[in-house]
Design an enzyme around this catalytic site. Structure first.
Site, short mmCIF file in Angstrom:
data_model
loop_
_atom_site.label_atom_id
_atom_site.label_comp_id
_atom_site.label_asym_id
_atom_site.label_seq_id
_atom_site.Cartn_x
_atom_site.Cartn_y
_atom_site.Cartn_z
N THR A 170 10.18 -1.25 -8.19
CA THR A 170 11.55 -1.25 -8.06
C THR A 170 12.20 -1.01 -6.75
O THR A 170 11.54 0.04 -6.25
CB THR A 170 12.21 -0.61 -9.36
OG1 THR A 170 13.43 -0.75 -9.01
CG2 THR A 170 11.72 0.69 -9.14
N ASP A 171 13.36 -1.46 -6.06
CA ASP A 171 13.61 -0.87 -4.95
C ASP A 171 14.40 0.48 -5.20
O ASP A 171 15.05 1.14 -4.23
CB ASP A 171 14.79 -1.91 -4.57
CG ASP A 171 16.01 -2.16 -5.51
OD1 ASP A 171 15.88 -1.77 -6.64
OD2 ASP A 171 16.99 -3.07 -5.08
N GLU A 172 14.52 0.83 -6.49
CA GLU A 172 15.32 2.18 -6.79
C GLU A 172 14.46 3.45 -6.18
O GLU A 172 15.07 4.57 -6.03
CB GLU A 172 15.45 2.42 -8.26
CG GLU A 172 16.58 1.66 -8.69
CD GLU A 172 16.92 1.80 -10.20
OE1 GLU A 172 17.22 2.85 -10.33
OE2 GLU A 172 17.18 0.76 -11.04
N TYR A 198 14.07 7.88 -14.04
CA TYR A 198 13.34 6.56 -13.79
C TYR A 198 12.75 6.15 -12.62
O TYR A 198 11.68 5.95 -12.28
CB TYR A 198 14.50 5.35 -14.23
CG TYR A 198 13.79 4.03 -14.10
CD1 TYR A 198 12.80 3.44 -14.30
CD2 TYR A 198 14.45 3.33 -12.91
CE1 TYR A 198 12.27 2.17 -14.08
CE2 TYR A 198 14.15 2.09 -12.50
CZ TYR A 198 13.04 1.58 -13.13
OH TYR A 198 12.55 0.16 -12.82
N LYS A 231 8.64 5.75 -11.34
CA LYS A 231 8.10 4.75 -10.62
C LYS A 231 7.66 5.00 -9.14
O LYS A 231 6.85 4.34 -8.75
CB LYS A 231 9.30 3.82 -10.47
CG LYS A 231 9.83 2.90 -11.86
CD LYS A 231 8.65 2.24 -12.35
CE LYS A 231 8.31 0.87 -11.78
NZ LYS A 231 7.31 0.22 -12.63
#
Length: 379
Positions: free
Chosen positions: A140-142, A165, A169
């Protein structure tokens, strides 16, 4: 024929991925491994499971014995790991679950792949592997954290997660890279922006707003709604993953973005207007509305579907202000580009939700309703 292990494929992106792969290729066999937690719904993929080209196994990616058994039985050529706890709000409520699934589950899959695919060692003592195998991590870009008003995430942007979260990741990505560097395991990673499209669980922004309108509920928006996300239509994402696995170099990392940045409040207002306009032209959709007040013409009234439904709620803890993906690398190296602009994709998504409201109701059972009340009540 290549055999794929696709984890978490009863969830949103994973389900779209196997539908895409089965439709496109005749030489791919898929084994789905999914624990069917709250966001995994077997009904999403039941028509794809034919016990020939697509099989389903219910289980946990953290279960070493099960994962090793599946590798021994099916001799996988490719692993695509979608399985993850993925909703930021839930990670704030229960961080440990995210660390256990997203980190330890990923490591378990990597170890099983390394053991199953290793054929020997080279002159330097590094493991060698079966030809053509690949472990792919869907990230994810997060993991990059938050941006200011300008600039974009590239593959070289330092990782700086801000939620349990995104931290889980990020850790998973580091473990994938560690297996690449330490064991020379053939791996790849894609980091995507916010996905939207068919079969998305209604806790996420776009399906939540659609579903709330149909239910006649208020539309909760965090803070002032100014947080910015880059939106990627899910089928475009599936195409990118397929390209990376088939054409990307071992060890590669690619950002996958839609070039569709919008403030959250813009997304909500667009959905409101689009649903109103669709129902104005197609009155048959009005039967889906829980609110069945009728106007002077006898038709179900839709005048209340407007911006007055919006209610601003207390902001999420650690809410990142802006994400923006630069997908130049995957465009230049593999020829991928996002084919679906947001104006087209959001209409397709809303119409899909209206046309498949039975699916939405099936996944919006008591557990989801309880979660919704706990998450937004009193904010």
């Amino acid at each position: 024929m290549k055999t794929y292990l696709v984890t978490g494929a009863a969830g949103f992106i994973g389900a779209n991925y196997i539908k895409y792969m089965i439709a496109k290729y005749d030489d791919v066999k898929i084994v789905v491994l999914d624990l069917l937690t709250y966001a995994g719904y077997l009904g999403t993929i039941d028509q794809d499971i034919d016990n020939d080209r697509c099989l389903f196994v219910r289980g946990d990616i953290r279960d070493c014995q099960l994962v090793n058994k599946l590798f021994a039985e099916y001799r996988f050529d490719v692993v695509v790991n979608f399985a993850a706890e993925s909703h930021v709000d839930r990670s704030i409520e229960n961080p440990q679950l995210f660390l256990e699934t997203n980190i330890l589950g990923t490591q378990n899959l990597l170890e099983a792949a390394r053991n199953a695919w290793q054929t020997g060692r080279d002159a330097q003592g590094y493991p060698t592997y079966n030809k053509g195998v690949r472990y792919h991590q869907v990230s994810t870009d997060e993991v990059y954290g938050s941006l200011g008003e300008t600039g974009y995430f590239t593959e070289e942007t330092p990782l700086s997660p801000h939620s349990p979260y995104s931290a889980s990741k990020t850790s998973a990505d580091h473990i994938v890279c560690a297996y690449r560097d330490t064991f020379h395991l053939p791996v790849s990673i894609t980091r995507c922006s916010n996905n939207y499209g068919p079969y998305q669980f209604p806790e996420k922004l776009i399906p939540l707003i659609i579903n709330n309108i149909l239910q006649g509920k208020q539309l909760p928006v965090y803070g002032e709604g100014t947080n910015v996300r880059d939106w990627l239509y899910v089928e475009d994402h599936c195409k990118a993953i397929d390209m990376v696995i088939r054409k990307g170099a071992d060890g590669c990392i690619y950002n996958v973005g839609g070039h569709n940045e919008r403030q959250n409040i813009q997304i909500v207002k667009t959905i409101i207007k689009t649903i109103h306009d669709i129902m104005a032209v197609n009155p048959e959709y009005r039967k889906l509305l829980k609110k069945q007040d009728r106007g002077a013409d006898g038709q179900v009234d839709i005048s209340w579907i407007n911006d007055d439904l919006i209610t601003y709620v207390k902001d999420r803890l650690g809410h990142d202000q802006r994400y923006g993906i630069d997908p130049t690398k995957i465009k230049n190296e593999l020829g991928w580009y996002p084919e679906t602009d947001f104006e087209t994709g959001i209409v397709k998504t809303i119409r899909w939700n209206l046309d498949h409201h039975d699916w939405v109701e099936a996944v919006s059972g008591p557990d989801y309703q309880k979660y919704y009340e706990e998450m937004y009540a009193g904010r």
